[in-house]
Design a protein around this motif. Structure first.
Motif, PDB file in Angstrom:
ATOM      1  N   UNK A 251     -11.024 -29.409 -15.557  1.00  0.00           N
ATOM      2  CA  UNK A 251     -10.375 -29.629 -14.189  1.00  0.00           C
ATOM      3  C   UNK A 251     -10.281 -31.039 -13.816  1.00  0.00           C
ATOM      4  N   UNK A 252      -9.041 -31.392 -13.142  1.00  0.00           N
ATOM      5  CA  UNK A 252      -8.928 -32.575 -12.500  1.00  0.00           C
ATOM      6  C   UNK A 252      -9.542 -32.431 -11.176  1.00  0.00           C
ATOM      7  N   UNK A 253      -9.903 -33.863 -10.477  1.00  0.00           N
ATOM      8  CA  UNK A 253     -10.709 -33.968  -9.483  1.00  0.00           C
ATOM      9  C   UNK A 253     -10.064 -33.237  -8.063  1.00  0.00           C
ATOM     10  N   UNK A 254      -8.934 -33.081  -8.042  1.00  0.00           N
ATOM     11  CA  UNK A 254      -8.363 -32.387  -6.926  1.00  0.00           C
ATOM     12  C   UNK A 254      -8.758 -30.839  -6.972  1.00  0.00           C
ATOM     13  N   UNK A 255      -8.905 -30.447  -8.117  1.00  0.00           N
ATOM     14  CA  UNK A 255      -8.932 -29.092  -8.223  1.00  0.00           C
ATOM     15  C   UNK A 255     -10.572 -28.423  -8.579  1.00  0.00           C
TER      16      UNK A 255
ATOM     17  N   UNK B 239      -3.057 -23.050  -7.834  1.00  0.00           N
ATOM     18  CA  UNK B 239      -3.250 -21.603  -7.852  1.00  0.00           C
ATOM     19  C   UNK B 239      -2.773 -21.042  -9.512  1.00  0.00           C
ATOM     20  N   UNK B 240      -1.862 -21.859 -10.149  1.00  0.00           N
ATOM     21  CA  UNK B 240      -1.434 -21.572 -11.585  1.00  0.00           C
ATOM     22  C   UNK B 240      -2.519 -22.089 -12.423  1.00  0.00           C
ATOM     23  N   UNK B 241      -3.153 -23.182 -12.254  1.00  0.00           N
ATOM     24  CA  UNK B 241      -3.866 -23.802 -13.085  1.00  0.00           C
ATOM     25  C   UNK B 241      -5.350 -23.029 -13.087  1.00  0.00           C
ATOM     26  N   UNK B 242      -5.873 -22.442 -11.856  1.00  0.00           N
ATOM     27  CA  UNK B 242      -7.064 -21.781 -11.817  1.00  0.00           C
ATOM     28  C   UNK B 242      -6.820 -20.470 -12.625  1.00  0.00           C
ATOM     29  N   UNK B 243      -5.605 -19.815 -12.628  1.00  0.00           N
ATOM     30  CA  UNK B 243      -5.248 -18.502 -13.026  1.00  0.00           C
ATOM     31  C   UNK B 243      -5.268 -18.867 -14.633  1.00  0.00           C
ATOM     32  N   UNK B 244      -4.809 -19.922 -15.149  1.00  0.00           N
ATOM     33  CA  UNK B 244      -5.210 -20.148 -16.437  1.00  0.00           C
ATOM     34  C   UNK B 244      -6.376 -20.285 -16.965  1.00  0.00           C
TER      35      UNK B 244
ATOM     36  N   UNK C 181       2.067 -28.276  -4.691  1.00  0.00           N
ATOM     37  CA  UNK C 181       0.738 -28.799  -4.985  1.00  0.00           C
ATOM     38  C   UNK C 181      -0.354 -27.480  -4.989  1.00  0.00           C
ATOM     39  N   UNK C 182       0.186 -26.451  -3.800  1.00  0.00           N
ATOM     40  CA  UNK C 182      -0.774 -25.401  -3.856  1.00  0.00           C
ATOM     41  C   UNK C 182      -0.372 -24.609  -5.041  1.00  0.00           C
TER      42      UNK C 182
ATOM     43  N   UNK D  56      -5.616 -14.629  -8.093  1.00  0.00           N
ATOM     44  CA  UNK D  56      -5.017 -16.084  -8.180  1.00  0.00           C
ATOM     45  C   UNK D  56      -3.299 -16.105  -9.116  1.00  0.00           C
ATOM     46  N   UNK D  57      -3.374 -14.842  -9.887  1.00  0.00           N
ATOM     47  CA  UNK D  57      -2.228 -14.921 -10.273  1.00  0.00           C
ATOM     48  C   UNK D  57      -1.079 -14.434  -9.459  1.00  0.00           C
ATOM     49  N   UNK D  58      -1.535 -13.431  -8.487  1.00  0.00           N
ATOM     50  CA  UNK D  58      -0.740 -12.920  -7.616  1.00  0.00           C
ATOM     51  C   UNK D  58      -0.363 -14.055  -6.268  1.00  0.00           C
ATOM     52  N   UNK D  59      -1.382 -14.911  -6.231  1.00  0.00           N
ATOM     53  CA  UNK D  59      -1.055 -16.031  -5.248  1.00  0.00           C
ATOM     54  C   UNK D  59      -0.355 -17.237  -5.822  1.00  0.00           C
ATOM     55  N   UNK D  60      -0.214 -17.464  -7.333  1.00  0.00           N
ATOM     56  CA  UNK D  60       0.804 -18.056  -7.779  1.00  0.00           C
ATOM     57  C   UNK D  60       2.134 -17.610  -7.746  1.00  0.00           C
ATOM     58  N   UNK D  61       2.390 -16.369  -8.004  1.00  0.00           N
ATOM     59  CA  UNK D  61       3.617 -15.666  -7.794  1.00  0.00           C
ATOM     60  C   UNK D  61       4.290 -15.679  -6.563  1.00  0.00           C
ATOM     61  N   UNK D  62       3.383 -15.691  -5.520  1.00  0.00           N
ATOM     62  CA  UNK D  62       3.796 -15.674  -4.232  1.00  0.00           C
ATOM     63  C   UNK D  62       4.020 -16.928  -3.627  1.00  0.00           C
ATOM     64  N   UNK D  63       3.590 -17.996  -4.199  1.00  0.00           N
ATOM     65  CA  UNK D  63       3.929 -19.373  -3.884  1.00  0.00           C
ATOM     66  C   UNK D  63       5.210 -19.588  -4.580  1.00  0.00           C
ATOM     67  N   UNK D  64       5.296 -19.126  -5.856  1.00  0.00           N
ATOM     68  CA  UNK D  64       6.504 -19.577  -6.491  1.00  0.00           C
ATOM     69  C   UNK D  64       7.712 -18.948  -6.043  1.00  0.00           C
ATOM     70  N   UNK D  65       7.304 -17.395  -5.512  1.00  0.00           N
ATOM     71  CA  UNK D  65       8.555 -16.957  -4.432  1.00  0.00           C
ATOM     72  C   UNK D  65       9.107 -17.715  -3.289  1.00  0.00           C
TER      73      UNK D  65
END
Length: 450
Positions: A247-251, A354-359, A349-350, A306-315
């Motif tokens: 993880x990078x410092x911001x995550x 979310x996508x990084x945490x999903x992975x 950024x958000x 987090x997968x759903x959150x990433x998809x929602x933000x992508x949308x």
């Protein structure tokens, strides 16, 4: 550990009681650095009154000049606690092989040490830090290191007074003598600690206390032995290390919170299950395996979120006209491409977070499954019998069915409560893909057993 950052702070910025307060905090902090001790117990441990301790806390929670806050207020289960903010928390990758630190030696917590003047405490801390780094119970300082030219914490008189106070209070543990170097004739100070004192240090049991308290709060009143606690803690440490690994410092802070949530929430579920599974208290390895399975299901659930959150933000990101309208209304004019990019930067950024945490969670779940299936094969290989082969097959099938059941449950919840701004086919795409991937994985494993 007393990390180097804490060491330098104690040498220059605290009073005698504040020194003891920091040492107490180090001994009672959990993996996140949160001091797991109420005010009255902290005051008793430091050896002061609650009233004076509150004054110290007020100072420590207020940044002064270039100095950061020593304590950061934290609300936990309805209680106000404090995070010790000097040096890394144990969960954030402190490297014992390369980073310098001092062990929390027992004499730091003795009444004799608490009774020393601040200069006596500083002098003994300097010697203990060098002893810990060098791993030698005899350490040497050039006189100029302690009383250099110009501004210093020590003058000749302060040093002599500090030596006298240390010898009076702790002379049975350490001897301090003056000498001179053979060739340069420069004055040196030699500290000789008793043999074996390097290994006489205090163990931090704050995380274990928190573990027991978490399970106790589920209304399970049985005793959790140290051997069971150590196995459960081992699983928790693995969660922390694997979540925070790349993880990078911001995550990092977000993953730190998530690791704590997954671990504590899983401990609660273990506590609710223990009345019907008391045999686990007599089998530490079985208890840790049981907790590990709970953590896997909890991580799978967080993966779905987090997968759903990433998809929602992508949308949301794909609705370019929506962002353009908002920007134009805010500015009262047409917007340029650079202004549009600036507008959507926080959303990007958000999404990245979310996508990084999903992975991270997906990788963790995959590694957990592979390790469990591998364990089944190792048991089967010990004695190649049809009975063992069937046992291994049943074990793999059980893991498969449990995982499919969890995935189906999560997909049903997302279909019902997920964002309706996302089409049904996309809403569960991550979990559908994961189930297909697992179907192939389990089919291969069953073929290997056959």
């Amino acid at each position: 550990m007393i990390y180097e950052e804490t060491y330098h702070y104690l040498l220059r910025n605290v009073s005698s009681t504040e020194f003891d307060t920091c040492l107490y905090a180090l001994l009672h902090s959990d993996w996140d650095g949160v001091i797991q001790s109420p005010l009255h117990l902290m005051a008793r441990g430091v050896g002061t009154t609650e009233k004076y301790l509150k004054q110290i806390i007020k100072k420590f929670t207020t940044p002064t000049g270039s100095l950061q806050k020593v304590f950061v207020p934290v609300h936990q289960d309805g209680n106000l606690l404090y995070k010790f903010n000097l040096g890394p928390a144990s969960s954030l990758g402190f490297n014992r092989k390369t980073d310098r630190y001092c062990k929390k030696y027992r004499f730091f917590y003795s009444d004799a040490f608490k009774g020393l003047s601040i200069h006596g405490k500083r002098l003994l801390l300097m010697a203990a830090f060098r002893m810990s780094v060098s791993k030698s119970e005899q350490v040497l300082f050039d006189y100029a290191e302690i009383v250099p030219d110009g501004h210093s914490l020590f003058t000749r008189k302060r040093l002599l007074d500090a030596i006298a106070s240390v010898q009076d209070a702790l002379g049975h543990l350490v001897t301090i003598t003056f000498a001179s170097r053979a060739f340069s004739k420069k004055e040196v100070l030699i500290f000789t600690f008793n043999e074996g004192i390097l290994e006489q240090y205090m163990e931090n049991r704050a995380e274990r206390t928190l573990l027991r308290k978490t399970i106790f709060n589920t209304n399970f009143l049985g005793h959790i032995s140290d051997s069971v606690c150590m196995e459960l803690e081992r699983v928790g440490k693995y969660v922390y290390r694997s979540f925070l690994q790349d993880a990078s410092s911001d995550i990092q802070q977000e993953l730190l919170k998530l690791a704590r949530f997954v671990y504590m929430h899983s401990l609660k579920k273990l506590g609710y299950a223990l009345p019907a599974n008391k045999h686990l208290l007599l089998a530490p390895k079985q208890a840790s395996a049981y907790l590990s399975k709970i953590i896997y299901n909890e991580t799978l659930e967080q993966l779905a979120k987090y997968a759903h959150q990433a998809e929602s933000i992508k949308s949301l990101l794909e609705r370019e006209h929506f962002h353009k309208n908002i920007s134009q209304k805010a500015l009262g004019r047409e917007v340029s491409d650079s202004e549009m990019s600036e507008h959507i930067e926080p959303i990007l950024h958000k999404h990245h977070q979310a996508d990084f945490i999903r992975r991270v969670l997906n990788d963790w779940c995959e590694k957990w499954l592979i390790s469990r299936v591998k364990k089944g094969f190792e048991e089967e290989k010990k004695t190649r019998t049809n009975e063992n082969k069937q046992t291994a097959s049943d074990y793999v099938t059980s893991i498969r069915n449990d995982t499919y059941g969890e995935l189906d449950k999560l997909m049903a919840l997302i279909r019902k409560f997920g964002s309706h701004a996302i089409s049904p086919s996309v809403r569960n795409s991550t979990l559908v893909h994961k189930k297909k991937s697992l179907q192939s994985f389990f089919a291969i494993q069953q073929e290997r057993l056959a």
